[in-house]
Design an enzyme around this catalytic site. Structure first.
Site, PDB file in Angstrom:
ATOM      1  N   GLY A   1    -105.408  20.194 -19.147  1.00 59.27           N
ATOM      2  CA  GLY A   1    -105.621  20.363 -20.583  1.00 59.27           C
ATOM      3  C   GLY A   1    -106.855  19.627 -21.053  1.00 59.27           C
ATOM      4  O   GLY A   1    -107.750  19.318 -20.262  1.00 59.27           O
ATOM      5  N   ALA A   2    -106.907  19.350 -22.381  1.00 54.70           N
ATOM      6  CA  ALA A   2    -108.124  18.785 -23.010  1.00 54.70           C
ATOM      7  C   ALA A   2    -109.318  19.638 -22.573  1.00 54.70           C
ATOM      8  O   ALA A   2    -110.313  19.134 -22.074  1.00 54.70           O
ATOM      9  CB  ALA A   2    -108.306  17.320 -22.644  1.00 54.70           C
TER      10      ALA A   2
ATOM     11  N   HIS B   1    -112.486  21.976 -21.950  1.00 58.72           N
ATOM     12  CA  HIS B   1    -113.876  22.036 -22.411  1.00 58.72           C
ATOM     13  C   HIS B   1    -114.508  23.287 -21.821  1.00 58.72           C
ATOM     14  O   HIS B   1    -113.853  24.066 -21.101  1.00 58.72           O
ATOM     15  CB  HIS B   1    -114.629  20.754 -22.029  1.00 58.72           C
ATOM     16  CG  HIS B   1    -114.525  20.400 -20.579  1.00 58.72           C
ATOM     17  ND1 HIS B   1    -115.007  21.213 -19.575  1.00 58.72           N
ATOM     18  CD2 HIS B   1    -113.968  19.336 -19.960  1.00 58.72           C
ATOM     19  CE1 HIS B   1    -114.776  20.657 -18.399  1.00 58.72           C
ATOM     20  NE2 HIS B   1    -114.121  19.515 -18.597  1.00 58.72           N
TER      21      HIS B   1
ATOM     22  N   HIS C   1    -113.810  24.332 -18.205  1.00 56.07           N
ATOM     23  CA  HIS C   1    -112.548  25.025 -17.913  1.00 56.07           C
ATOM     24  C   HIS C   1    -112.638  26.500 -18.334  1.00 56.07           C
ATOM     25  O   HIS C   1    -112.149  27.384 -17.626  1.00 56.07           O
ATOM     26  CB  HIS C   1    -111.386  24.380 -18.681  1.00 56.07           C
ATOM     27  CG  HIS C   1    -111.099  22.962 -18.317  1.00 56.07           C
ATOM     28  ND1 HIS C   1    -111.357  21.901 -19.157  1.00 56.07           N
ATOM     29  CD2 HIS C   1    -110.557  22.423 -17.198  1.00 56.07           C
ATOM     30  CE1 HIS C   1    -110.974  20.779 -18.581  1.00 56.07           C
ATOM     31  NE2 HIS C   1    -110.497  21.055 -17.389  1.00 56.07           N
TER      32      HIS C   1
ATOM     33  N   GLN D   1    -101.137  11.425 -10.117  1.00 60.43           N
ATOM     34  CA  GLN D   1    -102.533  11.246  -9.697  1.00 60.43           C
ATOM     35  C   GLN D   1    -103.246  10.138 -10.468  1.00 60.43           C
ATOM     36  O   GLN D   1    -104.429   9.912 -10.273  1.00 60.43           O
ATOM     37  CB  GLN D   1    -103.297  12.563  -9.761  1.00 60.43           C
ATOM     38  CG  GLN D   1    -103.583  13.100 -11.159  1.00 60.43           C
ATOM     39  CD  GLN D   1    -104.185  14.495 -11.102  1.00 60.43           C
ATOM     40  OE1 GLN D   1    -103.491  15.481 -10.890  1.00 60.43           O
ATOM     41  NE2 GLN D   1    -105.487  14.606 -11.293  1.00 60.43           N
TER      42      GLN D   1
ATOM     43  N   ASP E   1    -115.603  18.249  -9.251  1.00 62.60           N
ATOM     44  CA  ASP E   1    -114.643  17.460  -8.461  1.00 62.60           C
ATOM     45  C   ASP E   1    -114.719  17.963  -7.027  1.00 62.60           C
ATOM     46  O   ASP E   1    -113.774  18.578  -6.509  1.00 62.60           O
ATOM     47  CB  ASP E   1    -113.235  17.631  -9.037  1.00 62.60           C
ATOM     48  CG  ASP E   1    -113.150  17.108 -10.464  1.00 62.60           C
ATOM     49  OD1 ASP E   1    -113.371  15.908 -10.665  1.00 62.60           O
ATOM     50  OD2 ASP E   1    -112.901  17.906 -11.373  1.00 62.60           O
TER      51      ASP E   1
ATOM     52  N   VAL F   1    -120.461  22.717 -14.706  1.00 59.58           N
ATOM     53  CA  VAL F   1    -121.054  23.090 -16.001  1.00 59.58           C
ATOM     54  C   VAL F   1    -121.566  21.805 -16.645  1.00 59.58           C
ATOM     55  O   VAL F   1    -120.861  20.788 -16.675  1.00 59.58           O
ATOM     56  CB  VAL F   1    -120.016  23.784 -16.909  1.00 59.58           C
ATOM     57  CG1 VAL F   1    -120.649  24.168 -18.241  1.00 59.58           C
ATOM     58  CG2 VAL F   1    -119.452  25.019 -16.206  1.00 59.58           C
TER      59      VAL F   1
ATOM     60  N   SER G   1    -113.458  15.965 -19.438  1.00 62.60           N
ATOM     61  CA  SER G   1    -112.612  15.585 -20.576  1.00 62.60           C
ATOM     62  C   SER G   1    -112.823  14.115 -20.907  1.00 62.60           C
ATOM     63  O   SER G   1    -112.642  13.689 -22.044  1.00 62.60           O
ATOM     64  CB  SER G   1    -111.137  15.840 -20.254  1.00 62.60           C
ATOM     65  OG  SER G   1    -110.973  17.186 -19.875  1.00 62.60           O
ATOM     66  N   ARG G   2    -113.234  13.316 -19.913  1.00 64.16           N
ATOM     67  CA  ARG G   2    -113.407  11.878 -20.138  1.00 64.16           C
ATOM     68  C   ARG G   2    -114.710  11.551 -20.875  1.00 64.16           C
ATOM     69  O   ARG G   2    -114.865  10.422 -21.347  1.00 64.16           O
ATOM     70  CB  ARG G   2    -113.339  11.111 -18.814  1.00 64.16           C
ATOM     71  CG  ARG G   2    -111.941  11.122 -18.208  1.00 64.16           C
ATOM     72  CD  ARG G   2    -111.805  10.205 -17.011  1.00 64.16           C
ATOM     73  NE  ARG G   2    -110.407  10.047 -16.638  1.00 64.16           N
ATOM     74  CZ  ARG G   2    -109.804  10.665 -15.608  1.00 64.16           C
ATOM     75  NH1 ARG G   2    -110.494  11.478 -14.833  1.00 64.16           N
ATOM     76  NH2 ARG G   2    -108.530  10.471 -15.361  1.00 64.16           N
TER      77      ARG G   2
END
Ligand code: PAF
Length: 296
Positions: free
Chosen positions: A36-37, A39, A42, A66, A155, A181, A191-192
């Site tokens: 989620g969160a 951007h 995603h 995790q 990642d 991206v 997201s961070r």
């Protein structure tokens, strides 16, 4: 014209039935696991999934296993309503938003560990992280069933681990890695990034700049590991970032090269660095990925 609709399913049984129904109609299923969160990175994965498949399912689950004890599990942004609206806009069909109790039923002790690929880079700095990722992704693949699953190359270590677990466990899932991206200034979307102050954000740009510099040296014919990686380390420190690691490695086995090694026609530069209290990761496969376009 009616709004595109997304079915949000809260239970494993409902999601599994919906995925089965897609395949029973003879349609191909694309699957984008997320926490989620969401951007633009995603959403790009969902768009890519639409090219690979007829229907697209997305999971939204902040996976507790995790996160380490001192990591940001409790403050990780949870924005389901907004996420679902964004997914409707890019044509996702199904969303799984399960409870932690259902993903990890009482007494759950089964874990998936992917050997050597977890040993370098983030592995030693985030003990248990990749075991948590591999475990939840295996569960999600078992629930979704045969599909094409898409993950971001940002990642990169996670992507390699997931490719390996799908192969080793003979799961009926084709794993596809999609390009990182980046924002217009070159910072990889995460997201961070939302945790960064304005000053931190501008210092974080040392990361894409350092990667672009390495790509430039590589394209100019530099192949000595030290000449490719040491300027990256120096640039991160000069910007006040605190690297956990910045290494150059074989992009398949993720095994770091010695500084005096000569790298081949593809070499992975991977790094994780704290900017303030926010841990950022990024990477570039020299000889394969386009260099980040940097500005600002
Ligand atoms: O990359 C992520 O968002 C997560 O690690 C993943 C793959 C969804 C597993 O929780």
């Amino acid at each position: 014209m009616s709004e595109p609709s997304v079915r949000v399913l809260r239970t494993v049984a409902e999601f599994r039935a919906a995925c089965d129904a897609v395949r029973s109609r003879g349609e191909r299923l694309g699957f984008v696991p997320t926490m989620g969160a969401l951007h633009a990175g995603h959403l790009r994965l969902v768009e890519a999934a639409r090219r690979h498949a007829d229907r697209v399912a997305v999971s939204i689950f902040v996976n507790p296993t995790q996160f380490g004890p001192n990591e940001d599990f409790s403050k990780y942004p949870r924005t389901l309503e907004r996420d679902v609206a964004l997914l409707a806009g890019v044509g996702a069909d199904l969303v799984l938003s399960p409870s932690a109790d259902e993903m990890y039923p009482a007494g759950d002790t089964t874990r998936v560990r992917v050997g050597e690929l977890s040993e370098h880079f983030c592995g030693p700095f985030r003990p248990g992280h990749f075991e948590g990722v591999a475990t939840v992704v295996t569960k999600l693949f078992a629930i979704a069933g045969p599909c094409t699953a898409l993950f971001g190359r940002k990642d990169f270590q996670q992507l390699k681990i997931i490719e390996r677990l799908a192969r080793d466990l003979r799961l009926p899932v084709t794993v596809v890695g999609e390009p990182t991206v980046r924002d217009a200034d070159g910072l990889a979307l995460s997201s961070r990034n939302a945790y960064l102050s304005a000053d931190e954000r501008s210092r974080a740009l040392a990361i894409p700049r350092a990667l672009a510099g390495a790509a430039e040296r590589f394209d100019a014919g530099v192949r000595r590991a030290a000449e490719l990686i040491e300027p990256v380390r120096a640039a991160l420190s000069a910007a006040g970032l605190r690297p956990d690691y910045a290494d150059i490695a074989d992009p398949e086995r993720l095994f770091p090269f010695a500084l005096d090694a000569t790298v081949g026609e593809r070499a992975l530069i991977a790094l994780a660095a704290f900017c303030g209290t926010t841990r950022l990761i990024d990477n570039l496969v020299l000889g394969e990925d386009p260099a980040p376009a940097v500005s600002g």
